[in-house]
Design an enzyme around this catalytic site. Structure first.
Site, PDB file in Angstrom:
ATOM      1  N   ASP A  64       5.444   6.848   8.310  1.00  0.00           N
ATOM      2  CA  ASP A  64       4.538   6.677   7.179  1.00  0.00           C
ATOM      3  C   ASP A  64       3.111   6.597   7.714  1.00  0.00           C
ATOM      4  OD1 ASP A  64       4.557   5.863   4.106  1.00  0.00           O
ATOM      5  OD2 ASP A  64       3.068   4.601   5.102  1.00  0.00           O
ATOM      6  N   GLU A 107       3.183  10.014   1.586  1.00  0.00           N
ATOM      7  CA  GLU A 107       2.843  10.110   3.012  1.00  0.00           C
ATOM      8  C   GLU A 107       3.999   9.645   3.892  1.00  0.00           C
ATOM      9  OE1 GLU A 107       1.455   6.057   1.594  1.00  0.00           O
ATOM     10  OE2 GLU A 107       1.467   8.076   0.771  1.00  0.00           O
TER      11      GLU A 107
END
Length: 193
Positions: A64, A107
């Site tokens: 992430d 993301e």
């Protein structure tokens, strides 16, 4: 009649083209060109079943980008898209042919690799982390700083529930975030000798 046949033929070709495009979109993330969420989860499922038989081990990484919302808020969503595309390029550069990456959403990304010893899996995760940290990205003349947190599970035992394996990697990712970001947290299962 010939005109109707040609028109029908053109329509059939267009439908075939659209069907192929829909299939591609189902397997590939449109922004990054990496595997779609569904396709990378399918990879984990297929590879998790073979641990201990065809494959000696399986590494599953949840990644992430850190502080991504701040990047979007500061530089705009186009800069965020550029950062995601750049991160995908970094992954492509670090992964070998038998290692797969997919975008889970936003993301968050998933990497899956078979037959990596623990040390090699940790090394891969650290190489990705360092490549992101040291990437020289510029957006409209401004340098974009990126960092990534990574949760890594390496197992040498068969794992019938791929979803649980991904969930464990996700838990480790959030531990990495809570422990200061820009780090790799590792958990092993099975015999790592």
């Amino acid at each position: 009649l010939a005109q109707l046949n040609n028109a029908l033929s053109d329509e059939v070709h267009e439908r075939e083209r659209l069907t192929a495009e829909l299939e591609r979109l189902a397997l590939e993330d449109a922004l990054t060109g990496l595997f779609s969420r569904r396709r990378v989860i399918d990879c984990v499922e297929g590879m998790a079943e073979s641990v201990g038989e065809e494959a000696r081990s399986l590494a599953v990484m949840m990644l992430d980008l850190d502080d991504f919302k701040a990047l979007n808020d500061t530089h705009g969503h186009a800069a965020g898209d550029f950062a995601l595309e750049s991160f995908a390029e970094i992954l492509r550069g670090e992964l070998s042919a038998e290692q797969y990456a997919g975008r889970m959403g936003g993301e968050e990304f998933l990497v899956v690799a078979a037959d990596l010893e623990l040390e090699a899996a940790v090394d891969l995760a650290e190489r990705i982390r360092r490549a992101v940290e040291h990437a020289s990205l510029h957006w409209k003349g401004e340098r974009l700083s990126l960092a990534v947190s990574i949760g890594l599970v390496v197992t040498t035992s068969p794992w019938p529930d791929a979803g649980e394996l991904v969930a464990r990697a996700d838990d480790l990712l959030y531990r990495a975030k809570n422990e200061g970001r820009n780090r790799v947290i590792v958990q092993t299962h099975g015999d790592h000798g």
